[in-house]
Write a protein that holds these residues in place. Structure first.
Motif, PDB file in Angstrom:
ATOM      1  N   LEU A 145     -32.150   7.082   1.883  1.00 51.72           N
ATOM      2  CA  LEU A 145     -33.404   7.547   1.199  1.00 51.72           C
ATOM      3  C   LEU A 145     -33.613   9.094   1.540  1.00 51.72           C
ATOM      4  N   ALA A 146     -33.472   9.570   2.797  1.00 49.02           N
ATOM      5  CA  ALA A 146     -33.622  10.802   3.167  1.00 49.02           C
ATOM      6  C   ALA A 146     -32.692  11.753   2.541  1.00 49.02           C
ATOM      7  N   VAL A 147     -31.743  11.458   2.620  1.00 44.54           N
ATOM      8  CA  VAL A 147     -30.506  12.347   1.659  1.00 44.54           C
ATOM      9  C   VAL A 147     -31.047  12.559   0.365  1.00 44.54           C
ATOM     10  N   ALA A 194     -39.003   9.968  10.543  1.00 48.02           N
ATOM     11  CA  ALA A 194     -40.251   9.753  10.739  1.00 48.02           C
ATOM     12  C   ALA A 194     -40.812  10.711   9.538  1.00 48.02           C
ATOM     13  N   PRO A 195     -41.866  10.420   8.670  1.00 47.89           N
ATOM     14  CA  PRO A 195     -42.400  11.181   7.592  1.00 47.89           C
ATOM     15  C   PRO A 195     -43.043  12.503   8.007  1.00 47.89           C
ATOM     16  N   GLY A 213     -33.040  17.472   6.201  1.00 46.58           N
ATOM     17  CA  GLY A 213     -33.315  16.627   5.044  1.00 46.58           C
ATOM     18  C   GLY A 213     -31.481  16.563   4.493  1.00 46.58           C
ATOM     19  N   GLU A 214     -30.764  17.177   5.248  1.00 53.86           N
ATOM     20  CA  GLU A 214     -29.178  16.802   4.809  1.00 53.86           C
ATOM     21  C   GLU A 214     -28.361  15.772   5.451  1.00 53.86           C
ATOM     22  N   VAL A 257     -41.329   9.924   2.585  1.00 52.17           N
ATOM     23  CA  VAL A 257     -39.922   9.661   2.901  1.00 52.17           C
ATOM     24  C   VAL A 257     -39.636   9.862   4.350  1.00 52.17           C
ATOM     25  N   ALA A 258     -39.273   8.955   5.330  1.00 51.13           N
ATOM     26  CA  ALA A 258     -38.753   9.316   6.529  1.00 51.13           C
ATOM     27  C   ALA A 258     -37.873  10.255   6.617  1.00 51.13           C
TER      28      ALA A 258
END
Length: 230
Positions: free
Chosen positions: A213-215, A114-115, A174-175, A131-132
């Motif tokens: 996308l999250a990474v 989730a963003p 975020g990793e 970004v989620a």
């Protein structure tokens, strides 16, 4: 070469996608497992960067995990002398505790992609806008005195904070998003997933669709922070 010390609390929570920006910033990575480390003698001030990763335990579980209290003491000593320190999930909670804030069980698990909201767009977290990101926690904390809140979600206000330029604490992950160890998270987290009203299949689909996308966003965020003063 600069030295980055990574403290891991369980084998399935490593630096994952954060490895690339840390190494690109010129750090050689060393790892220590918390369960086999004597934090009373480990020099936690000497490394150029300390990265404190996540884990399923809480900072209040000191009876079951006797290394928690001395680890927090070492983090506090490091922060007090202005050394660059990054905390992820449990690591962010340990930083909060090291700064004197209360850490406690939340009112329900926050799991899935989730963003973030209320992003501090003057901080490196600006890279995460829209970004989620992956959330996987049930504990939370009060914002430490003197800290700057960087992000929130509807469920938990304190998703990230900074102290000066040298401390970055991230409740979210975020990793994660491309690391195969995510399968262990899903396998080990059945009760937490169910309590969040989700199912394993949906999480796996989101990981495949949203994880990369999250990474990338997390890597841009961390590279920006490492490039700054601190």
């Amino acid at each position: 070469m600069k030295r980055a010390l990574v403290v891991s609390h369980v084998a399935y929570e490593g630096i994952a996608g954060y490895r690339a920006p840390i190494e690109a910033a010129g750090y050689a990575i060393e790892r220590v497992p918390a369960c086999a480390t004597d934090f009373a003698v480990l020099d936690m001030i000497a490394p150029d960067l300390l990265v404190v990763m996540g884990g399923p335990m809480g900072v209040y579980d000191t009876a079951d995990y006797p290394w928690i209290a001395p680890e927090i003491d070492g983090i506090a000593a490091r922060i007090a002398v202005g050394r660059r320190t990054l905390g992820v999930c449990l690591g962010s909670q340990m930083i909060a505790a090291a700064l004197g804030a209360r850490v406690y069980p939340g009112h329900g698990p926050e799991v899935g992609f989730a963003p973030l909201a209320n992003l501090d767009m003057e901080s490196p977290l600006a890279h995460l806008a829209g970004v989620a990101m992956l959330h996987w926690h049930g504990d939370t904390f009060d914002l430490p005195a003197g800290a700057r809140r960087l992000a929130s979600t509807a469920r938990y206000a304190n998703q990230a904070f900074a102290v000066g330029d040298h401390v970055l604490a991230l409740q979210f992950h975020g990793e994660m998003g491309e690391d195969p160890r995510f399968e262990t998270w899903v396998d080990e987290g059945g009760a937490m997933i169910a309590a969040a009203g989700l199912d394993a299949a949906a999480l796996r689909r989101d990981h495949a669709a949203l994880g990369p996308l999250a990474v990338r966003a997390g890597q841009r965020m961390l590279a920006d922070w490492l490039d700054g003063p601190g």
